[in-house]
Design a protein around this motif. Structure first.
Motif, PDB file in Angstrom:
ATOM      1  N   GLU A  95      -7.304 -53.277   1.896  1.00 49.47           N
ATOM      2  CA  GLU A  95      -8.253 -54.326   1.779  1.00 49.47           C
ATOM      3  C   GLU A  95      -9.631 -53.978   1.845  1.00 49.47           C
ATOM      4  O   GLU A  95     -10.386 -54.229   2.762  1.00 49.47           O
ATOM      5  CB  GLU A  95      -7.792 -55.440   2.958  1.00 49.47           C
ATOM      6  CG  GLU A  95      -6.666 -56.106   2.854  1.00 49.47           C
ATOM      7  CD  GLU A  95      -6.469 -57.094   1.495  1.00 49.47           C
ATOM      8  OE1 GLU A  95      -7.544 -57.871   1.261  1.00 49.47           O
ATOM      9  OE2 GLU A  95      -5.532 -56.945   0.590  1.00 49.47           O
ATOM     10  N   ILE A  96     -10.059 -53.459   0.545  1.00 50.36           N
ATOM     11  CA  ILE A  96     -11.347 -52.996   0.416  1.00 50.36           C
ATOM     12  C   ILE A  96     -12.314 -54.145   0.384  1.00 50.36           C
ATOM     13  O   ILE A  96     -12.233 -55.006  -0.463  1.00 50.36           O
ATOM     14  CB  ILE A  96     -11.333 -51.860  -0.840  1.00 50.36           C
ATOM     15  CG1 ILE A  96     -10.340 -50.666  -0.587  1.00 50.36           C
ATOM     16  CG2 ILE A  96     -12.754 -51.485  -1.160  1.00 50.36           C
ATOM     17  CD1 ILE A  96     -10.104 -49.949  -1.896  1.00 50.36           C
ATOM     18  N   ASP A  97     -13.481 -54.020   1.040  1.00 53.38           N
ATOM     19  CA  ASP A  97     -14.634 -55.074   0.895  1.00 53.38           C
ATOM     20  C   ASP A  97     -15.818 -54.387  -0.002  1.00 53.38           C
ATOM     21  O   ASP A  97     -16.465 -55.596  -0.447  1.00 53.38           O
ATOM     22  CB  ASP A  97     -14.841 -55.448   2.157  1.00 53.38           C
ATOM     23  CG  ASP A  97     -13.690 -56.071   3.195  1.00 53.38           C
ATOM     24  OD1 ASP A  97     -13.472 -57.042   2.931  1.00 53.38           O
ATOM     25  OD2 ASP A  97     -13.295 -55.143   3.876  1.00 53.38           O
ATOM     26  N   VAL A  98     -15.918 -53.313   0.239  1.00 53.96           N
ATOM     27  CA  VAL A  98     -17.246 -52.943  -0.680  1.00 53.96           C
ATOM     28  C   VAL A  98     -16.846 -51.670  -1.295  1.00 53.96           C
ATOM     29  O   VAL A  98     -16.375 -50.528  -0.764  1.00 53.96           O
ATOM     30  CB  VAL A  98     -18.427 -52.526   0.574  1.00 53.96           C
ATOM     31  CG1 VAL A  98     -19.499 -51.996  -0.413  1.00 53.96           C
ATOM     32  CG2 VAL A  98     -18.595 -53.489   1.366  1.00 53.96           C
ATOM     33  N   LEU A  99     -17.103 -51.445  -2.616  1.00 52.34           N
ATOM     34  CA  LEU A  99     -17.026 -50.558  -3.337  1.00 52.34           C
ATOM     35  C   LEU A  99     -18.286 -49.876  -3.878  1.00 52.34           C
ATOM     36  O   LEU A  99     -19.017 -50.583  -4.509  1.00 52.34           O
ATOM     37  CB  LEU A  99     -16.415 -50.679  -4.813  1.00 52.34           C
ATOM     38  CG  LEU A  99     -16.406 -49.555  -5.813  1.00 52.34           C
ATOM     39  CD1 LEU A  99     -15.518 -48.454  -5.452  1.00 52.34           C
ATOM     40  CD2 LEU A  99     -15.549 -50.261  -7.011  1.00 52.34           C
ATOM     41  N   VAL A 100     -18.557 -48.337  -3.459  1.00 52.38           N
ATOM     42  CA  VAL A 100     -19.814 -47.923  -3.898  1.00 52.38           C
ATOM     43  C   VAL A 100     -19.451 -46.966  -4.834  1.00 52.38           C
ATOM     44  O   VAL A 100     -18.921 -45.989  -4.748  1.00 52.38           O
ATOM     45  CB  VAL A 100     -20.344 -47.223  -2.571  1.00 52.38           C
ATOM     46  CG1 VAL A 100     -21.897 -46.474  -3.268  1.00 52.38           C
ATOM     47  CG2 VAL A 100     -20.820 -48.189  -1.563  1.00 52.38           C
ATOM     48  N   ASN A 101     -19.558 -47.164  -6.111  1.00 53.90           N
ATOM     49  CA  ASN A 101     -19.543 -46.300  -7.244  1.00 53.90           C
ATOM     50  C   ASN A 101     -20.826 -45.206  -7.314  1.00 53.90           C
ATOM     51  O   ASN A 101     -21.712 -45.424  -8.401  1.00 53.90           O
ATOM     52  CB  ASN A 101     -19.344 -47.246  -8.726  1.00 53.90           C
ATOM     53  CG  ASN A 101     -17.961 -47.626  -8.844  1.00 53.90           C
ATOM     54  OD1 ASN A 101     -17.015 -47.012  -8.659  1.00 53.90           O
ATOM     55  ND2 ASN A 101     -17.896 -48.989  -9.308  1.00 53.90           N
ATOM     56  N   ASN A 102     -20.368 -44.402  -6.818  1.00 56.76           N
ATOM     57  CA  ASN A 102     -21.487 -43.123  -6.401  1.00 56.76           C
ATOM     58  C   ASN A 102     -21.381 -41.946  -7.284  1.00 56.76           C
ATOM     59  O   ASN A 102     -22.269 -41.306  -7.812  1.00 56.76           O
ATOM     60  CB  ASN A 102     -21.806 -42.846  -5.043  1.00 56.76           C
ATOM     61  CG  ASN A 102     -22.837 -41.668  -5.094  1.00 56.76           C
ATOM     62  OD1 ASN A 102     -23.780 -41.423  -5.290  1.00 56.76           O
ATOM     63  ND2 ASN A 102     -21.999 -40.555  -4.674  1.00 56.76           N
ATOM     64  N   ALA A 103     -20.158 -41.470  -7.535  1.00 58.60           N
ATOM     65  CA  ALA A 103     -19.632 -40.363  -8.235  1.00 58.60           C
ATOM     66  C   ALA A 103     -20.416 -40.443  -9.674  1.00 58.60           C
ATOM     67  O   ALA A 103     -20.303 -41.150 -10.463  1.00 58.60           O
ATOM     68  CB  ALA A 103     -18.078 -40.314  -8.453  1.00 58.60           C
ATOM     69  N   GLY A 104     -20.890 -39.320  -9.879  1.00 55.02           N
ATOM     70  CA  GLY A 104     -21.820 -38.959 -11.037  1.00 55.02           C
ATOM     71  C   GLY A 104     -22.338 -37.566 -11.292  1.00 55.02           C
ATOM     72  O   GLY A 104     -22.298 -36.852 -10.389  1.00 55.02           O
ATOM     73  N   LEU A 105     -22.404 -37.119 -12.625  1.00 53.97           N
ATOM     74  CA  LEU A 105     -23.105 -35.804 -12.725  1.00 53.97           C
ATOM     75  C   LEU A 105     -23.774 -35.704 -13.819  1.00 53.97           C
ATOM     76  O   LEU A 105     -23.821 -36.513 -14.767  1.00 53.97           O
ATOM     77  CB  LEU A 105     -22.008 -34.670 -12.598  1.00 53.97           C
ATOM     78  CG  LEU A 105     -20.776 -35.110 -13.664  1.00 53.97           C
ATOM     79  CD1 LEU A 105     -20.943 -34.623 -15.114  1.00 53.97           C
ATOM     80  CD2 LEU A 105     -19.605 -34.239 -13.019  1.00 53.97           C
ATOM     81  N   VAL A 106     -24.611 -34.653 -14.087  1.00 56.25           N
ATOM     82  CA  VAL A 106     -25.174 -34.282 -15.307  1.00 56.25           C
ATOM     83  C   VAL A 106     -25.078 -32.659 -15.488  1.00 56.25           C
ATOM     84  O   VAL A 106     -24.784 -31.829 -14.665  1.00 56.25           O
ATOM     85  CB  VAL A 106     -26.794 -34.556 -14.830  1.00 56.25           C
ATOM     86  CG1 VAL A 106     -27.176 -33.601 -13.919  1.00 56.25           C
ATOM     87  CG2 VAL A 106     -27.595 -34.223 -16.387  1.00 56.25           C
ATOM     88  N   LYS A 107     -24.764 -32.451 -16.964  1.00 59.09           N
ATOM     89  CA  LYS A 107     -24.665 -31.111 -17.296  1.00 59.09           C
ATOM     90  C   LYS A 107     -25.717 -30.524 -18.364  1.00 59.09           C
ATOM     91  O   LYS A 107     -25.504 -31.203 -19.388  1.00 59.09           O
ATOM     92  CB  LYS A 107     -23.356 -30.873 -17.921  1.00 59.09           C
ATOM     93  CG  LYS A 107     -22.117 -31.049 -16.888  1.00 59.09           C
ATOM     94  CD  LYS A 107     -22.054 -29.643 -16.003  1.00 59.09           C
ATOM     95  CE  LYS A 107     -20.733 -29.432 -15.339  1.00 59.09           C
ATOM     96  NZ  LYS A 107     -20.728 -28.229 -14.641  1.00 59.09           N
ATOM     97  N   GLY A 108     -26.464 -29.542 -18.165  1.00 57.80           N
ATOM     98  CA  GLY A 108     -27.269 -29.001 -19.191  1.00 57.80           C
ATOM     99  C   GLY A 108     -28.446 -29.794 -19.569  1.00 57.80           C
ATOM    100  O   GLY A 108     -28.732 -30.846 -18.845  1.00 57.80           O
ATOM    101  N   VAL A 109     -29.341 -29.194 -20.172  1.00 59.26           N
ATOM    102  CA  VAL A 109     -30.638 -29.906 -20.911  1.00 59.26           C
ATOM    103  C   VAL A 109     -30.728 -29.597 -22.099  1.00 59.26           C
ATOM    104  O   VAL A 109     -31.865 -29.732 -22.715  1.00 59.26           O
ATOM    105  CB  VAL A 109     -31.848 -29.200 -20.124  1.00 59.26           C
ATOM    106  CG1 VAL A 109     -31.692 -29.383 -18.558  1.00 59.26           C
ATOM    107  CG2 VAL A 109     -31.979 -27.409 -20.270  1.00 59.26           C
ATOM    108  N   ALA A 110     -29.394 -29.336 -22.875  1.00 62.25           N
ATOM    109  CA  ALA A 110     -29.689 -29.286 -24.390  1.00 62.25           C
ATOM    110  C   ALA A 110     -30.067 -30.348 -25.075  1.00 62.25           C
ATOM    111  O   ALA A 110     -29.696 -31.457 -24.593  1.00 62.25           O
ATOM    112  CB  ALA A 110     -28.366 -28.801 -24.901  1.00 62.25           C
TER     113      ALA A 110
END
Length: 272
Positions: A95-110
């Motif tokens: 019974e989830i009440d709060v979802l924190v969508n935090n997962a993320g990343l960056v790859k490279g500077v090309a």
């Protein structure tokens, strides 16, 4: 110190934080636990389950048994894993009440035309598709509640989604997509009590730059030379603040800079 009102508003709730094995996600789990230490359940997800187990141990040592932290190995870029996520949870955590969508990343500077396809794919599948799939997995839980539904969706965006910069075109594009999705979702859910919140950090010192430079710590450290960046705790406090406002208050859109920053590419560095 958290206010009594904030603690009361979280009491008995279940919080889900993605990307919790380091940085902002790690700090967010701890800040929720500190804010409501007597009756809270937190699901902490990431790919590195050993880190999540360490996080759960540290929370237990700091606040005691009033907060239950459930470590769950999850790669949000894997649609099948996200689809099976909720059904695999123990009953008491569903019974989830709060979802924190935090997962993320960056790859490279090309820069184009030299951007690696693999880097493009992992950034979009994690930052965009992963966030959307997680939202769709949790929304049915929110929507079945009274008054059309209730719950909080907190998406962690970036200044990069507002102010694109050279060498970050794909990452910036993913965060712009998060911003567009968040804004549209808020309008789609306007007849409910579901709050849709976006928090856009500026420069934060986490493992972000180490991942960007494929593990090269010297290059990552150079990003923060001569400046005083934000840390995960700074953003975690904003996340928890947004989640603990009265139900009719929506902190819809927040941009958080360190004092040396005025835009994505406008930073003042101390001379060395």
């Amino acid at each position: 110190m958290a206010s009594a009102a904030a603690a009361k508003r979280l009491e008995g709730k279940t919080i889900l934080v993605t990307g919790a094995s380091s940085g902002i996600g790690w700090s967010t789990v701890k800040e929720f636990a500190r804010t409501s230490p007597k009756n809270l359940k937190i699901i902490a997800t990431a790919r590195r389950v050993d880190r999540l187990e360490q996080l759960a141990k540290e929370v237990r040592e700091e606040v005691g048994d009033g907060v239950k932290v459930l470590p769950v190995a999850l790669d949000v870029s894997n649609p099948e894993a996200v689809k099976n996520f909720v059904p695999a949870l123990p009953e008491e955590f569903r019974e989830i009440d709060v979802l924190v969508n935090n997962a993320g990343l960056v790859k490279g500077v090309a820069q184009a035309p030299n951007i690696a396809e693999e880097d493009m794919n992992i950034m979009f599948s994690t930052n965009v598709t992963g966030l959307i799939n997680m939202t769709q997995a949790i929304l049915p839980i929110f929507k079945k509640r009274d008054q059309g539904g209730r719950g909080d969706i907190i998406n962690i965006g970036s200044i990069a989604g507002r102010d694109p910069y050279a060498g970050g075109s794909i990452y910036c594009a993913t965060k712009a997509a998060v911003r567009a999705f968040t804004d549209a979702l808020r309008k789609e859910l306007i007849a409910t009590r579901i709050r849709v919140i976006e928090i856009d950090p500026g420069q934060v010192e986490t493992e972000f730059s180490i991942v960007r430079y494929y593990g090269d710590k010297a290059k990552a450290d150079a990003v923060y030379a001569g400046v005083d960046p934000l840390i995960g705790d700074d953003i975690a406090e904003v996340i928890v603040f947004a989640a603990t406002r009265p139900e009719n208050v929506v902190i819809a859109d927040t941009l958080v800079f360190p004092s040396h920053q005025a835009a994505a590419g406008v930073l003042h560095r101390r001379s060395t």
